[in-house]
Design a protein around this motif. Sequence first.
Motif, PDB file in Angstrom:
ATOM      1  N   LYS A  61       0.827  -1.201   0.000  1.00  0.00           N
ATOM      2  CA  LYS A  61       0.000   0.000   0.000  1.00  0.00           C
ATOM      3  C   LYS A  61       0.864   1.254   0.000  1.00  0.00           C
ATOM      4  O   LYS A  61       0.599   2.191  -0.745  1.00  0.00           O
ATOM      5  N   THR A  62       1.911   1.270   0.812  1.00  0.00           N
ATOM      6  CA  THR A  62       2.748   2.463   0.877  1.00  0.00           C
ATOM      7  C   THR A  62       3.585   2.635  -0.387  1.00  0.00           C
ATOM      8  O   THR A  62       3.792   3.751  -0.841  1.00  0.00           O
ATOM      9  N   ILE A  63       4.047   1.543  -0.971  1.00  0.00           N
ATOM     10  CA  ILE A  63       4.832   1.640  -2.208  1.00  0.00           C
ATOM     11  C   ILE A  63       3.963   2.168  -3.347  1.00  0.00           C
ATOM     12  O   ILE A  63       4.356   3.083  -4.078  1.00  0.00           O
ATOM     13  N   VAL A  64       2.772   1.605  -3.491  1.00  0.00           N
ATOM     14  CA  VAL A  64       1.869   2.036  -4.561  1.00  0.00           C
ATOM     15  C   VAL A  64       1.435   3.471  -4.326  1.00  0.00           C
ATOM     16  O   VAL A  64       1.407   4.280  -5.266  1.00  0.00           O
ATOM     17  N   ASP A  65       1.102   3.817  -3.083  1.00  0.00           N
ATOM     18  CA  ASP A  65       0.732   5.201  -2.770  1.00  0.00           C
ATOM     19  C   ASP A  65       1.850   6.165  -3.131  1.00  0.00           C
ATOM     20  O   ASP A  65       1.613   7.221  -3.717  1.00  0.00           O
ATOM     21  N   ASP A  66       3.072   5.799  -2.768  1.00  0.00           N
ATOM     22  CA  ASP A  66       4.211   6.669  -3.064  1.00  0.00           C
ATOM     23  C   ASP A  66       4.420   6.827  -4.564  1.00  0.00           C
ATOM     24  O   ASP A  66       4.667   7.930  -5.051  1.00  0.00           O
ATOM     25  N   LEU A  67       4.344   5.728  -5.302  1.00  0.00           N
ATOM     26  CA  LEU A  67       4.504   5.803  -6.765  1.00  0.00           C
ATOM     27  C   LEU A  67       3.432   6.677  -7.399  1.00  0.00           C
ATOM     28  O   LEU A  67       3.724   7.493  -8.281  1.00  0.00           O
ATOM     29  N   ILE A  68       2.196   6.509  -6.959  1.00  0.00           N
ATOM     30  CA  ILE A  68       1.114   7.292  -7.548  1.00  0.00           C
ATOM     31  C   ILE A  68       1.237   8.762  -7.161  1.00  0.00           C
ATOM     32  O   ILE A  68       0.958   9.656  -7.973  1.00  0.00           O
ATOM     33  N   ALA A  69       1.686   9.035  -5.943  1.00  0.00           N
ATOM     34  CA  ALA A  69       1.906  10.431  -5.540  1.00  0.00           C
ATOM     35  C   ALA A  69       3.020  11.068  -6.377  1.00  0.00           C
ATOM     36  O   ALA A  69       2.895  12.225  -6.802  1.00  0.00           O
ATOM     37  N   VAL A  70       4.078  10.316  -6.641  1.00  0.00           N
ATOM     38  CA  VAL A  70       5.147  10.823  -7.519  1.00  0.00           C
ATOM     39  C   VAL A  70       4.587  11.057  -8.923  1.00  0.00           C
ATOM     40  O   VAL A  70       4.886  12.074  -9.561  1.00  0.00           O
ATOM     41  N   GLY A  71       3.762  10.123  -9.386  1.00  0.00           N
ATOM     42  CA  GLY A  71       3.128  10.294 -10.693  1.00  0.00           C
ATOM     43  C   GLY A  71       2.279  11.550 -10.754  1.00  0.00           C
ATOM     44  O   GLY A  71       2.286  12.275 -11.758  1.00  0.00           O
ATOM     45  N   ALA A  72       1.548  11.841  -9.678  1.00  0.00           N
ATOM     46  CA  ALA A  72       0.733  13.058  -9.639  1.00  0.00           C
ATOM     47  C   ALA A  72       1.610  14.300  -9.742  1.00  0.00           C
ATOM     48  O   ALA A  72       1.265  15.258 -10.453  1.00  0.00           O
ATOM     49  N   MET A  73       2.751  14.283  -9.061  1.00  0.00           N
ATOM     50  CA  MET A  73       3.668  15.428  -9.140  1.00  0.00           C
ATOM     51  C   MET A  73       4.256  15.571 -10.546  1.00  0.00           C
ATOM     52  O   MET A  73       4.419  16.685 -11.052  1.00  0.00           O
ATOM     53  N   VAL A  74       4.548  14.444 -11.179  1.00  0.00           N
ATOM     54  CA  VAL A  74       5.081  14.478 -12.545  1.00  0.00           C
ATOM     55  C   VAL A  74       4.025  15.043 -13.500  1.00  0.00           C
ATOM     56  O   VAL A  74       4.329  15.874 -14.365  1.00  0.00           O
ATOM     57  N   PHE A  75       2.776  14.628 -13.337  1.00  0.00           N
ATOM     58  CA  PHE A  75       1.704  15.183 -14.169  1.00  0.00           C
ATOM     59  C   PHE A  75       1.526  16.677 -13.918  1.00  0.00           C
ATOM     60  O   PHE A  75       1.227  17.439 -14.845  1.00  0.00           O
ATOM     61  N   LEU A  76       1.713  17.108 -12.684  1.00  0.00           N
ATOM     62  CA  LEU A  76       1.617  18.529 -12.377  1.00  0.00           C
ATOM     63  C   LEU A  76       2.718  19.312 -13.092  1.00  0.00           C
ATOM     64  O   LEU A  76       2.467  20.388 -13.643  1.00  0.00           O
ATOM     65  N   VAL A  77       3.925  18.766 -13.123  1.00  0.00           N
ATOM     66  CA  VAL A  77       5.026  19.408 -13.850  1.00  0.00           C
ATOM     67  C   VAL A  77       4.693  19.465 -15.347  1.00  0.00           C
ATOM     68  O   VAL A  77       4.923  20.494 -16.003  1.00  0.00           O
ATOM     69  N   ALA A  78       4.140  18.390 -15.896  1.00  0.00           N
ATOM     70  CA  ALA A  78       3.749  18.386 -17.310  1.00  0.00           C
ATOM     71  C   ALA A  78       2.685  19.447 -17.577  1.00  0.00           C
ATOM     72  O   ALA A  78       2.709  20.113 -18.627  1.00  0.00           O
ATOM     73  N   CYS A  79       1.785  19.617 -16.630  1.00  0.00           N
ATOM     74  CA  CYS A  79       0.742  20.634 -16.764  1.00  0.00           C
ATOM     75  C   CYS A  79       1.358  22.033 -16.804  1.00  0.00           C
ATOM     76  O   CYS A  79       1.012  22.851 -17.658  1.00  0.00           O
ATOM     77  N   PHE A  80       2.298  22.306 -15.902  1.00  0.00           N
ATOM     78  CA  PHE A  80       2.962  23.609 -15.882  1.00  0.00           C
ATOM     79  C   PHE A  80       3.773  23.849 -17.153  1.00  0.00           C
ATOM     80  O   PHE A  80       3.769  24.953 -17.703  1.00  0.00           O
ATOM     81  N   LEU A  81       4.464  22.822 -17.618  1.00  0.00           N
ATOM     82  CA  LEU A  81       5.261  22.967 -18.843  1.00  0.00           C
ATOM     83  C   LEU A  81       4.377  23.232 -20.056  1.00  0.00           C
ATOM     84  O   LEU A  81       4.704  24.071 -20.900  1.00  0.00           O
ATOM     85  N   SER A  82       3.265  22.522 -20.146  1.00  0.00           N
ATOM     86  CA  SER A  82       2.386  22.751 -21.291  1.00  0.00           C
ATOM     87  C   SER A  82       1.740  24.135 -21.217  1.00  0.00           C
ATOM     88  O   SER A  82       1.512  24.774 -22.248  1.00  0.00           O
ATOM     89  N   TYR A  83       1.495  24.621 -20.019  1.00  0.00           N
ATOM     90  CA  TYR A  83       1.002  25.989 -19.876  1.00  0.00           C
ATOM     91  C   TYR A  83       2.053  26.985 -20.357  1.00  0.00           C
ATOM     92  O   TYR A  83       1.728  27.978 -21.015  1.00  0.00           O
ATOM     93  N   ALA A  84       3.305  26.701 -20.048  1.00  0.00           N
ATOM     94  CA  ALA A  84       4.390  27.563 -20.515  1.00  0.00           C
ATOM     95  C   ALA A  84       4.470  27.571 -22.036  1.00  0.00           C
ATOM     96  O   ALA A  84       4.765  28.608 -22.638  1.00  0.00           O
TER      97      ALA A  84
END
Length: 113
Positions: A50-73
Amino acid sequence: MTEDERSQESDGSRERGIAAHIFTTSSVMVGLCLTIISVVRSFPKTGQLKTIVDDLIAVGAMVFLVACFLSYAVLRARHSRRMHRIESLADGVFLLGLTILAVACGLFVWTIL
């Protein structure tokens, strides 16, 4: 207007179109990651997974957030060269987020079975 200028203009509008898709999709993927985390936490008996999957998905959410900011740029960029560089980076970051999410989902499903 020369044919070369028209070609560059159409390339720029195509790049902005791709960036708009990355922007909307990556913002939706952040919400999806949060939903998946809440679903994973509701499963009993998963322990360390549970903690490994949660951590991976949380990292994925942060990566998607960076992609969102870059595409806005990209959408805000005025110079063609800068726009192309940022758009390529946004593409790569978005694909990295998808990969992280797929690995996390695979870990969850194959370990639960």
